[in-house]
Design an enzyme around this catalytic site. Structure first.
Site, short mmCIF file in Angstrom:
data_model
loop_
_atom_site.label_atom_id
_atom_site.label_comp_id
_atom_site.label_asym_id
_atom_site.label_seq_id
_atom_site.Cartn_x
_atom_site.Cartn_y
_atom_site.Cartn_z
N LYS A 36 -3.11 5.95 -4.16
CA LYS A 36 -4.25 6.83 -3.89
C LYS A 36 -4.04 8.21 -4.51
O LYS A 36 -2.91 8.67 -4.66
CB LYS A 36 -4.42 7.01 -2.37
CG LYS A 36 -4.35 5.72 -1.57
CD LYS A 36 -4.40 5.98 -0.08
CE LYS A 36 -4.09 4.72 0.71
NZ LYS A 36 -2.65 4.39 0.71
N ASP B 275 0.83 -1.20 0.00
CA ASP B 275 0.00 0.00 0.00
C ASP B 275 0.86 1.25 0.00
O ASP B 275 1.76 1.40 0.84
CB ASP B 275 -0.91 0.02 1.24
CG ASP B 275 -1.79 1.25 1.29
OD1 ASP B 275 -2.89 1.21 0.73
OD2 ASP B 275 -1.36 2.26 1.90
N HIS C 100 -8.09 9.28 -1.59
CA HIS C 100 -7.43 9.29 -0.29
C HIS C 100 -8.30 9.90 0.81
O HIS C 100 -8.38 9.38 1.93
CB HIS C 100 -6.11 10.05 -0.40
CG HIS C 100 -5.08 9.62 0.60
ND1 HIS C 100 -3.73 9.65 0.36
CD2 HIS C 100 -5.20 9.10 1.85
CE1 HIS C 100 -3.07 9.21 1.40
NE2 HIS C 100 -3.95 8.87 2.32
N TYR D 178 2.66 9.98 -0.17
CA TYR D 178 3.73 9.39 0.62
C TYR D 178 5.12 9.69 0.04
O TYR D 178 6.13 9.48 0.72
CB TYR D 178 3.57 7.88 0.73
CG TYR D 178 2.32 7.39 1.41
CD1 TYR D 178 1.42 8.28 2.03
CD2 TYR D 178 2.00 6.04 1.45
CE1 TYR D 178 0.26 7.83 2.63
CE2 TYR D 178 0.85 5.58 2.07
CZ TYR D 178 -0.02 6.48 2.65
OH TYR D 178 -1.17 6.02 3.25
#
Length: 273
Positions: A77, A47, A110, A52
């Site tokens: 996402k 994931d 998200h 990120y």
């Protein structure tokens, strides 16, 4: 030693591992090494998210693992900024480019950005139709957000990824999702370590000869909730997945239920406050 990790079936018929590797706050170097380690131990679900800032290293880790891409289940996402400017297609293509993949297995909204997420969902539907995202879903959606989706779309999200753990067990939201065929996936399933020193968890860890973290993860997967604990340490990566060869009693599951205090361990983005 590769562990056997069960799967659950999504509402579109695809199989998703019941446990995977979370990579939130994993640096580029950490993420790549963690994926190689996790793949060795049997992990196949990875994931990540555009926010990120580690999709490049996720892609490198997948390739370095030696595991065929089709054996992985990769999730990423779309972030809030892309929703606000209406650049979902562009954001998705950039994620694919960074991952160096032709498709992802699951693409999520998200956060439910007010006034944006309905159009974002329509864009995800088109991406799914193109085959570049095998399944589509949402993250951090509550009942009103999901209800709004149901009113304008016939495509039910395959997954709702939410914070979920013994200190915030999300029973009402999980029941709502299941009543509509939406699989629940728990991020921050260890609550950033906040329940590991609680007396109940310590007692159960001693009883089952497991760690407190394993008890907490078992509590979730035993309910059919997919979990994505984050770690970059090889021993913890292995231990987090080693939760499928024991079972908590009904009484002990109910005991953990009593720990719920609706504690949020993860933050809400500043632009949604």
């Amino acid at each position: 030693m590769a562990l056997s990790i069960p799967t659950i079936t999504l509402n579109d018929g695809r199989a998703m591992p019941l446990l995977g590797l979370g990579t939130y706050k994993s640096t580029e170097k950490e993420a790549e090494k963690a994926i190689v380690t996790a793949a060795k131990y049997g992990y196949r679900l990875i994931d990540t998210a555009s926010s990120y800032k580690n999709e490049d290293s996720i892609g490198r880790g997948i390739r370095a693992s030696g595991i065929p891409r089709e054996n992985f289940f990769i999730t990423t996402k779309v972030w809030n900024t892309a929703q606000r400017v209406g650049d979902i297609e562009g954001a998705f293509n950039r994620s694919l480019d960074r991952l160096r993949l032709d498709y992802v297995d699951l693409y999520l909204i998200h956060w439910p950005v007010p006034g944006c997420y309905p159009e974002t969902w329509r864009a995800l539907e088109k991406i799914r139709e193109s085959g570049r995202a095998k399944s589509i879903g949402v993250s951090n959606f509550e009942e009103p957000h999901l209800t709004a989706l149901f009113e304008f779309s016939g495509i039910i999200p395959a997954v709702n990824q939410i914070e979920c753990h013994p200190l915030w067990n999300r029973k009402p939201l999980i029941a709502f999702c299941r009543s509509h065929g939406i699989a629940v996936q728990a991020y921050a399933p260890l609550a950033r370590g906040l329940y590991l020193n609680r007396e109940i968890m310590q007692q159960l860890a001693e009883k089952y000869v497991r760690t407190e973290a394993q008890i907490g993860l078992r509590y979730l997967v035993q309910q059919g909730i997919s979990v994505i604990p984050k770690s970059t340490h090889p021993d913890r990566i292995f231990a987090n997945a080693d939760v499928f060869d024991f079972e908590l009693s009904e009484a002990d599951m109910a005991l953990i239920d009593t720990m719920d205090e609706q504690l949020r361990s993860a933050s809400i983005p500043d632009d949604l406050l």
